[in-house]
Write a protein that holds these residues in place. Structure first.
Motif, short mmCIF file in Angstrom:
data_model
loop_
_atom_site.label_atom_id
_atom_site.label_comp_id
_atom_site.label_asym_id
_atom_site.label_seq_id
_atom_site.Cartn_x
_atom_site.Cartn_y
_atom_site.Cartn_z
N VAL A 71 0.86 -1.32 -0.03
CA VAL A 71 -0.10 -0.17 -0.02
C VAL A 71 0.94 1.24 0.07
O VAL A 71 0.68 2.16 -0.58
CB VAL A 71 -0.87 -0.06 1.06
CG1 VAL A 71 -1.58 1.22 1.38
CG2 VAL A 71 -1.85 -1.15 1.25
N ARG A 72 1.90 1.20 0.75
CA ARG A 72 2.78 2.41 0.88
C ARG A 72 3.46 2.59 -0.56
O ARG A 72 3.60 3.70 -0.76
CB ARG A 72 3.93 2.22 1.91
CG ARG A 72 3.39 2.43 3.35
CD ARG A 72 4.37 1.92 4.36
NE ARG A 72 3.98 2.30 5.71
CZ ARG A 72 4.49 1.74 6.81
NH1 ARG A 72 5.48 1.05 6.81
NH2 ARG A 72 4.03 2.15 8.06
N GLN A 73 3.94 1.59 -1.42
CA GLN A 73 4.41 1.80 -2.67
C GLN A 73 3.64 2.53 -3.49
O GLN A 73 3.79 3.32 -4.34
CB GLN A 73 4.91 0.44 -3.03
CG GLN A 73 6.20 -0.22 -2.09
CD GLN A 73 6.65 -1.54 -2.60
OE1 GLN A 73 6.52 -2.01 -3.97
NE2 GLN A 73 7.40 -2.20 -1.95
N ARG A 74 2.27 1.85 -3.38
CA ARG A 74 1.33 2.76 -4.31
C ARG A 74 1.27 4.00 -4.12
O ARG A 74 0.81 4.81 -4.81
CB ARG A 74 -0.07 1.78 -4.18
CG ARG A 74 -1.10 2.02 -5.10
CD ARG A 74 -0.80 1.53 -6.51
NE ARG A 74 -1.83 1.96 -7.40
CZ ARG A 74 -3.07 1.08 -7.53
NH1 ARG A 74 -2.91 -0.23 -6.92
NH2 ARG A 74 -3.69 1.42 -8.40
N GLU A 75 1.19 4.23 -2.66
CA GLU A 75 0.90 5.63 -2.32
C GLU A 75 1.91 6.68 -2.78
O GLU A 75 1.81 7.63 -3.33
CB GLU A 75 0.62 5.58 -0.79
CG GLU A 75 -0.66 5.40 -0.06
CD GLU A 75 -0.64 5.40 1.48
OE1 GLU A 75 -1.55 6.06 1.94
OE2 GLU A 75 0.63 4.81 2.28
N GLN A 76 3.41 5.97 -2.69
CA GLN A 76 4.35 6.77 -3.26
C GLN A 76 4.24 6.96 -4.64
O GLN A 76 4.80 8.08 -5.16
CB GLN A 76 5.64 5.89 -2.87
CG GLN A 76 6.00 5.97 -1.54
CD GLN A 76 7.13 5.16 -1.00
OE1 GLN A 76 7.86 4.45 -1.92
NE2 GLN A 76 7.51 5.05 0.30
N ARG A 77 3.90 5.94 -5.31
CA ARG A 77 3.77 6.01 -6.72
C ARG A 77 2.82 6.99 -7.03
O ARG A 77 3.22 7.95 -8.09
CB ARG A 77 3.38 4.82 -7.43
CG ARG A 77 3.30 4.54 -8.90
CD ARG A 77 2.78 3.26 -9.56
NE ARG A 77 1.07 3.76 -9.34
CZ ARG A 77 0.12 2.88 -9.61
NH1 ARG A 77 0.44 1.82 -10.38
NH2 ARG A 77 -1.12 3.27 -9.53
N ASP A 78 1.55 7.01 -6.52
CA ASP A 78 0.64 8.01 -6.82
C ASP A 78 0.88 9.59 -6.60
O ASP A 78 0.65 10.60 -7.14
CB ASP A 78 -0.74 7.80 -6.11
CG ASP A 78 -1.44 6.53 -6.62
OD1 ASP A 78 -1.07 6.09 -7.69
OD2 ASP A 78 -2.35 5.96 -6.10
N ALA A 80 4.01 10.52 -6.52
CA ALA A 80 5.16 10.95 -7.44
C ALA A 80 4.23 11.40 -8.61
O ALA A 80 4.70 12.46 -9.34
CB ALA A 80 5.96 9.84 -7.87
N LEU A 81 3.18 10.70 -9.26
CA LEU A 81 2.84 10.91 -10.38
C LEU A 81 2.03 12.46 -10.07
O LEU A 81 2.13 13.41 -10.93
CB LEU A 81 1.50 10.09 -10.72
CG LEU A 81 2.03 8.78 -11.36
CD1 LEU A 81 0.89 7.85 -11.65
CD2 LEU A 81 2.54 9.16 -12.85
N MET A 82 1.37 12.88 -8.85
CA MET A 82 0.72 13.99 -8.69
C MET A 82 1.76 15.23 -8.60
O MET A 82 1.54 16.20 -9.10
CB MET A 82 -0.04 13.96 -7.39
CG MET A 82 -1.27 13.24 -7.56
SD MET A 82 -2.12 13.05 -5.89
CE MET A 82 -2.69 14.62 -5.87
N GLN A 83 2.95 14.91 -8.28
CA GLN A 83 3.86 15.98 -8.12
C GLN A 83 4.71 16.22 -9.43
O GLN A 83 5.38 17.18 -9.73
CB GLN A 83 5.07 15.57 -7.12
CG GLN A 83 4.23 15.67 -5.67
CD GLN A 83 5.47 15.19 -4.43
OE1 GLN A 83 6.54 14.85 -4.89
NE2 GLN A 83 4.63 14.96 -3.24
N SER A 84 4.57 15.30 -10.34
CA SER A 84 5.16 15.39 -11.87
C SER A 84 4.59 16.50 -12.67
O SER A 84 5.35 17.33 -13.50
CB SER A 84 5.20 14.11 -12.32
OG SER A 84 3.87 13.70 -12.70
#
Length: 238
Positions: A71-78, A80-84
């Protein structure tokens, strides 16, 4: 005859041998060992059950840790996408919604993980306690085994002494008398007894007056037997 008196010594030795053999097959230490074996098995079952429970909790902890990590990895990915800054407004809204869902999911998993870790602490204490009880049961069983060994050794010494005494006594009797004694001993456990008044010292039965008169009339050198149990009756002064 004095040789008949010696039969009483032989009978005493044989009675002691019977007592020794009876004690050998009825040692209280044997009963205690059986009780302790059952207790040890019960303690072992408890220890195994505690170990299984601990292993189950460890598996649950590892599973939940993996799920929290995913779940944390998925949160980190999302995040990262939002901040891109490269996602469209619609996708941004979907990511925000997913992050909220992931956050709630992670919170539930972490609460469950914390609860199971607390359970594990209690289970570990139970496992240690069960192990200590098992160790104590094994120590008690070892001690009982040593005690039984001492008791058996004492009986061995007593039996050997009686066997030696018996061998010496057996050499004092004519073959015919000894054979009669042995036959009665094998048949009735007691081969000879003293005539005590009107009572047979072997079977403890009172003899009637007719039998007593017959025995009284029998010459001293003749062997007489109890009409009830067959044991050789040793008369006073014979």
């Amino acid at each position: 005859m004095k040789v008949q008196q010696k039969l009483l010594d032989l009978a005493d030795v044989d009675a002691e041998l019977l007592r020794i053999r009876h004690r050998r097959i009825n040692l209280p230490e044997d009963k205690e060992i059986e009780r302790l074996k059952k207790e040890r098995q019960a303690r072992k079952d408890d220890a195994v059950a505690a170990e299984i429970a601990l292993d189950d909790l460890d598996r649950d902890i590892k599973r939940l840790e993996r799920e929290v990590d995913q779940v944390r990895q998925r949160e980190q990915r999302d995040n990262a996408l939002m901040q891109s800054g490269s996602v469209a407004a619609k996708q941004l809204s979907e990511l925000q919604h997913e992050l909220g869902t992931l956050g709630r999911r992670r919170s539930l998993l972490e609460d469950e993980l914390l609860d199971i870790m607390e359970q594990r602490e209690a289970a570990e204490e139970n496992y240690k306690h069960a192990g200590a009880r098992l160790s104590h049961a094994e120590e008690e069983l070892d001690a009982a085994g040593s005690k039984r060994g001492d008791a058996t050794a004492d009986l061995d010494v007593a039996e050997k002494r009686c066997d030696t005494d018996r061998e010496k006594l057996a050499q004092l009797f004519p073959e015919e008398l000894l054979s009669l004694y042995e036959n009665e001993r094998r048949s009735h456990s007691v081969g000879a007894g003293r005539l005590q008044g009107s009572r047979c010292g072997a079977c403890r039965i009172e003899l009637d007056r007719g039998e007593l008169e017959r025995i009284k009339a029998t010459p001293p050198e003749r062997v007489v037997q109890c009409p009830e149990c067959g044991a050789i009756l040793v008369r006073a002064g014979r």
